[in-house]
Motif scaffolding. Structure first.
Motif, PDB file in Angstrom:
ATOM      1  N   VAL A  10      40.832  55.039  39.273  1.00 31.70           N
ATOM      2  CA  VAL A  10      39.724  54.796  38.357  1.00 31.70           C
ATOM      3  C   VAL A  10      38.885  53.663  38.940  1.00 31.70           C
ATOM      4  CG1 VAL A  10      39.078  54.042  36.032  1.00 31.70           C
ATOM      5  CG2 VAL A  10      41.082  55.509  36.347  1.00 31.70           C
ATOM      6  N   VAL A  11      37.561  53.887  39.042  1.00 35.62           N
ATOM      7  CA  VAL A  11      36.640  52.875  39.534  1.00 35.62           C
ATOM      8  C   VAL A  11      35.814  52.391  38.345  1.00 35.62           C
ATOM      9  CG1 VAL A  11      34.708  52.388  41.088  1.00 35.62           C
ATOM     10  CG2 VAL A  11      36.536  53.959  41.811  1.00 35.62           C
ATOM     11  N   GLY A  12      35.830  51.080  38.121  1.00 37.86           N
ATOM     12  CA  GLY A  12      35.101  50.506  36.999  1.00 37.86           C
ATOM     13  C   GLY A  12      33.602  50.573  37.190  1.00 37.86           C
ATOM     14  N   ALA A  13      32.867  50.522  36.083  1.00 35.02           N
ATOM     15  CA  ALA A  13      31.412  50.544  36.114  1.00 35.02           C
ATOM     16  C   ALA A  13      30.886  49.383  36.952  1.00 35.02           C
ATOM     17  CB  ALA A  13      30.866  50.455  34.695  1.00 35.02           C
ATOM     18  N   GLY A  14      29.925  49.693  37.817  1.00 32.63           N
ATOM     19  CA  GLY A  14      29.283  48.675  38.629  1.00 32.63           C
ATOM     20  C   GLY A  14      30.066  48.201  39.842  1.00 32.63           C
ATOM     21  N   ALA A  15      31.252  48.713  40.049  1.00 33.75           N
ATOM     22  CA  ALA A  15      32.062  48.296  41.204  1.00 33.75           C
ATOM     23  C   ALA A  15      31.417  48.781  42.500  1.00 33.75           C
ATOM     24  CB  ALA A  15      33.476  48.846  41.084  1.00 33.75           C
ATOM     25  N   VAL A  16      31.672  48.047  43.565  1.00 32.12           N
ATOM     26  CA  VAL A  16      31.242  48.453  44.902  1.00 32.12           C
ATOM     27  C   VAL A  16      32.504  48.570  45.748  1.00 32.12           C
ATOM     28  CG1 VAL A  16      29.886  47.874  46.938  1.00 32.12           C
ATOM     29  CG2 VAL A  16      29.011  47.308  44.657  1.00 32.12           C
ATOM     30  N   VAL A  17      32.838  49.807  46.125  1.00 34.33           N
ATOM     31  CA  VAL A  17      34.085  50.068  46.843  1.00 34.33           C
ATOM     32  C   VAL A  17      33.765  50.322  48.309  1.00 34.33           C
ATOM     33  CG1 VAL A  17      36.165  51.489  46.945  1.00 34.33           C
ATOM     34  CG2 VAL A  17      35.038  51.106  44.739  1.00 34.33           C
ATOM     35  N   VAL A  18      34.380  49.540  49.200  1.00 34.20           N
ATOM     36  CA  VAL A  18      34.126  49.669  50.641  1.00 34.20           C
ATOM     37  C   VAL A  18      35.418  49.812  51.450  1.00 34.20           C
ATOM     38  CG1 VAL A  18      31.888  48.518  50.586  1.00 34.20           C
ATOM     39  CG2 VAL A  18      33.976  47.147  50.904  1.00 34.20           C
ATOM     40  N   ARG A  19      36.573  49.880  50.759  1.00 33.35           N
ATOM     41  CA  ARG A  19      37.864  50.029  51.436  1.00 33.35           C
ATOM     42  C   ARG A  19      38.666  51.146  50.793  1.00 33.35           C
ATOM     43  NH1 ARG A  19      38.002  44.067  51.199  1.00 33.35           N
ATOM     44  NH2 ARG A  19      37.432  43.356  53.272  1.00 33.35           N
ATOM     45  N   ASP A  20      39.560  51.751  51.577  1.00 32.00           N
ATOM     46  CA  ASP A  20      40.462  52.768  51.050  1.00 32.00           C
ATOM     47  C   ASP A  20      41.256  52.207  49.871  1.00 32.00           C
ATOM     48  OD1 ASP A  20      39.741  54.558  53.059  1.00 32.00           O
ATOM     49  OD2 ASP A  20      41.474  54.095  54.313  1.00 32.00           O
ATOM     50  N   ALA A  21      41.650  53.103  48.983  1.00 37.30           N
ATOM     51  CA  ALA A  21      42.489  52.714  47.854  1.00 37.30           C
ATOM     52  C   ALA A  21      43.620  53.716  47.713  1.00 37.30           C
ATOM     53  CB  ALA A  21      41.667  52.671  46.574  1.00 37.30           C
ATOM     54  N   PRO A  22      44.849  53.245  47.489  1.00 35.97           N
ATOM     55  CA  PRO A  22      45.982  54.157  47.326  1.00 35.97           C
ATOM     56  C   PRO A  22      45.876  54.912  46.003  1.00 35.97           C
ATOM     57  CG  PRO A  22      46.664  51.902  46.905  1.00 35.97           C
ATOM     58  CD  PRO A  22      45.239  51.842  47.381  1.00 35.97           C
ATOM     59  N   PRO A  23      46.682  55.954  45.846  1.00 33.52           N
ATOM     60  CA  PRO A  23      46.685  56.688  44.569  1.00 33.52           C
ATOM     61  C   PRO A  23      46.942  55.761  43.385  1.00 33.52           C
ATOM     62  CG  PRO A  23      47.927  57.886  46.218  1.00 33.52           C
ATOM     63  CD  PRO A  23      47.602  56.543  46.822  1.00 33.52           C
ATOM     64  N   ALA A  24      46.386  56.146  42.238  1.00 33.10           N
ATOM     65  CA  ALA A  24      46.576  55.439  40.961  1.00 33.10           C
ATOM     66  C   ALA A  24      46.078  54.004  40.997  1.00 33.10           C
ATOM     67  CB  ALA A  24      48.028  55.505  40.522  1.00 33.10           C
ATOM     68  N   SER A  25      45.002  53.756  41.743  1.00 32.68           N
ATOM     69  CA  SER A  25      44.417  52.418  41.794  1.00 32.68           C
ATOM     70  C   SER A  25      43.389  52.240  40.691  1.00 32.68           C
ATOM     71  CB  SER A  25      43.702  52.196  43.134  1.00 32.68           C
ATOM     72  OG  SER A  25      44.616  52.144  44.187  1.00 32.68           O
ATOM     73  N   LEU A  26      43.226  51.004  40.273  1.00 36.36           N
ATOM     74  CA  LEU A  26      42.139  50.597  39.405  1.00 36.36           C
ATOM     75  C   LEU A  26      41.254  49.702  40.256  1.00 36.36           C
ATOM     76  CD1 LEU A  26      40.705  50.282  36.683  1.00 36.36           C
ATOM     77  CD2 LEU A  26      42.312  48.414  36.169  1.00 36.36           C
ATOM     78  N   LEU A  27      39.991  50.092  40.454  1.00 40.85           N
ATOM     79  CA  LEU A  27      39.095  49.357  41.344  1.00 40.85           C
ATOM     80  C   LEU A  27      37.971  48.727  40.540  1.00 40.85           C
ATOM     81  CD1 LEU A  27      39.599  52.381  43.262  1.00 40.85           C
ATOM     82  CD2 LEU A  27      39.435  50.366  44.699  1.00 40.85           C
ATOM     83  N   VAL A  28      37.887  47.400  40.590  1.00 40.32           N
ATOM     84  CA  VAL A  28      36.862  46.680  39.852  1.00 40.32           C
ATOM     85  C   VAL A  28      36.320  45.546  40.713  1.00 40.32           C
ATOM     86  CG1 VAL A  28      37.761  47.234  37.567  1.00 40.32           C
ATOM     87  CG2 VAL A  28      38.594  45.210  38.738  1.00 40.32           C
ATOM     88  N   GLY A  29      35.058  45.193  40.477  1.00 41.34           N
ATOM     89  CA  GLY A  29      34.466  44.044  41.138  1.00 41.34           C
ATOM     90  C   GLY A  29      33.532  44.408  42.276  1.00 41.34           C
ATOM     91  N   VAL A  30      32.932  43.329  42.842  1.00 33.89           N
ATOM     92  CA  VAL A  30      32.002  43.457  43.966  1.00 33.89           C
ATOM     93  C   VAL A  30      32.386  42.409  44.997  1.00 33.89           C
ATOM     94  CG1 VAL A  30      29.597  43.345  44.692  1.00 33.89           C
ATOM     95  CG2 VAL A  30      30.164  44.212  42.406  1.00 33.89           C
ATOM     96  N   PRO A  31      32.957  42.784  46.132  1.00 37.05           N
ATOM     97  CA  PRO A  31      33.457  44.119  46.433  1.00 37.05           C
ATOM     98  C   PRO A  31      34.701  44.416  45.595  1.00 37.05           C
ATOM     99  CG  PRO A  31      34.113  42.624  48.181  1.00 37.05           C
ATOM    100  CD  PRO A  31      33.241  41.838  47.228  1.00 37.05           C
TER     101      PRO A  31
END
Length: 179
Positions: free
Chosen positions: A141-162
């Protein structure tokens, strides 16, 4: 039948959807996916200019830009599609859901894989930007407004900039899918 499956997916994922008829007539994200399927078929068949023309027409009609070279899985749902951009070498798995203003963009002008891969059941929040030839693992799940520039493993929560990948402390997928 893919059209029926797409309509059922929209009804399941959007609590505001009142009927299949309404969804088929008024959901721009759904229209963009249908248009992409036509453009992609032309692209893969070697009819590059007609594919680009169809994609541009769909962009003009829906506000969603999906390059005809992008690979899109089954049951892909774009909620409130305006401003979505999906690049040429992007790969989107099955049961992926994205919200408005999402970019799956590239970071290189080389003729190589330069856009993200979203594995199955990924959810991307409004305004998020996923850049480069990275992979987001299944059930992330990627949070609103996040900027993702790296791989993420399964079941990750991605938030923030970066964005920083964290292990989900809760099964967010249950909010988006009938498990």
């Amino acid at each position: 039948m893919p059209l029926r499956e797409d309509i059922q997916t929209a009804r399941r994922r959007d609590p505001a959807a009142r009927s299949g008829f309404e969804v088929a007539l008024t959901y721009s994200g759904l229209h963009a996916v249908w248009g992409h399927r036509i453009a992609h078929r032309l692209w893969v068949g070697g009819f590059r200019l007609p594919a680009r023309i169809v994609a541009q027409l769909v962009r003009w009609l829906t506000g969603v830009e999906i390059h005809p070279g992008a690979t899109i899985g089954r049951r892909f749902f774009i909620d409130h599609g305006m401003g979505v951009v999906i690049g040429e070498t992007a790969v989107v798995g099955d049961d992926v859901m994205i919200y408005h203003g999402v970019t799956l963009g590239g970071t290189s002008s080389e003729r190589t894989k330069r856009h993200p891969t979203l594995e199955d059941r990924v959810v991307i929040g409004a305004g998020a930007t996923i850049l480069g030839p990275i992979t987001l693992g299944a059930d992330s799940v990627v949070g609103a407004g996040a900027v993702v520039v790296r791989d993420a493993p399964p079941a990750s929560l991605l938030v923030g900039v970066p964005a920083v990948a964290r292990r989900q402390s809760h099964d967010y997928a249950e909010y988006f899918y009938d498990i």
